[in-house]
Design a protein around this motif. Structure first.
Motif, PDB file in Angstrom:
ATOM      1  N   TYR A  69       0.853  -1.186   0.000  1.00  0.00           N
ATOM      2  CA  TYR A  69       0.000   0.000   0.000  1.00  0.00           C
ATOM      3  C   TYR A  69       0.889   1.236   0.000  1.00  0.00           C
ATOM      4  N   ASP A  75      -1.585   9.952   6.839  1.00  0.00           N
ATOM      5  CA  ASP A  75      -1.681   8.509   7.022  1.00  0.00           C
ATOM      6  C   ASP A  75      -0.725   8.062   8.118  1.00  0.00           C
ATOM      7  N   CYS A  77       1.556   4.801   9.697  1.00  0.00           N
ATOM      8  CA  CYS A  77       2.169   3.510   9.417  1.00  0.00           C
ATOM      9  C   CYS A  77       2.440   2.799  10.738  1.00  0.00           C
ATOM     10  N   ARG A 131      -5.135  -1.751   7.245  1.00  0.00           N
ATOM     11  CA  ARG A 131      -3.941  -2.167   6.513  1.00  0.00           C
ATOM     12  C   ARG A 131      -4.036  -3.631   6.092  1.00  0.00           C
ATOM     13  N   ASP A 134      -6.097  -3.855   3.124  1.00  0.00           N
ATOM     14  CA  ASP A 134      -5.328  -3.502   1.921  1.00  0.00           C
ATOM     15  C   ASP A 134      -4.545  -4.702   1.412  1.00  0.00           C
TER      16      ASP A 134
END
Length: 219
Positions: A69, A75, A77, A131, A134
């Motif tokens: 991704y 955003d 992480c 995530r 994704d």
């Protein structure tokens, strides 16, 4: 500016927790191509993207990359702080696709607050679920979607991200994103050229017909 206020749950943390984050978080700048994090053995810290663009990817045993991704402004992480997630071992590397500025929260600090803050724990679980969603989407694409559809979809998404139909990207870079050898990418791009979908020049792909590319994706 206190960039920590960009955390959606910032106002739900108590003063002690907020001060701990303020005193330990740091801002760093990375240039395009810089590697920020490499594999699950590292526990670099949680990244909050302030500007720029990051790429999360994994590497196969034979050295082939595939993009999991992308991360854009605001955003978060989590996989760069994988040690905060018990029993999860996921070899993810993070690189800067553009010059990028990130806020880094040390893993041990984030974990200690998460253990006492239900709002932060819930937020973390939501980000983690997103995530993994994704990644599951990617697995579905690789397993069930033909390469011409995946490549056409990638080109359209890249055009949207960059805001232009002229893409400054090499065949090898596309291969890294899609987990395919450069030669496979080149052959399919040449097919797209013959079909009037794109034109090619050194280091550049010009999208000529977005509708036809969309037809490939949806066909």
């Amino acid at each position: 500016m206190n960039y920590l206020t960009l955390l959606p749950v910032w106002d739900k943390l108590d003063e002690t927790q907020q001060n701990l984050l303020i005193n330990t978080a740091s801002v760093r700048k990375f240039h395009r191509g810089n590697l920020l994090h490499s594999g699950s053995a590292e526990c670099t810290g949680l990244f909050l993207v302030l500007s720029g663009q990051l790429r999360a990817f994994t590497v196969s045993a034979d050295g082939r990359e595939i993009t999991l991704y992308r991360l854009f402004e605001r955003d978060i992480c989590l996989f760069s702080a994988s040690c905060i997630m018990n029993s999860i071992q996921f070899d993810v590397s993070i690189t800067a696709e553009k010059d990028t500025e990130v806020l880094i929260i040390p893993s041990d600090v984030y974990k200690s607050i998460m253990e006492t803050s239900a709002p932060l724990a819930n937020f973390t679980n939501e980000v983690m679920a997103s995530r993994f969603s994704d990644v599951m989407w990617l697995i579905d694409q690789v397993m069930w979607k033909s390469f011409d559809k995946r490549l056409a979809d990638f080109l359209l998404n890249e055009s949207y991200i960059e805001g232009t139909d002229t893409l400054k990207i090499t065949h090898e870079e596309i291969g890294h994103h899609l987990g395919s050898p450069r030669e496979v990418v080149t052959r399919m791009l040449k097919y797209f050229v013959n079909e009037g979908l794109v034109s090619l020049s050194r280091g550049t792909i010009q999208i000529i017909d977005k509708k036809k590319l969309s037809d490939v994706v949806n066909g």
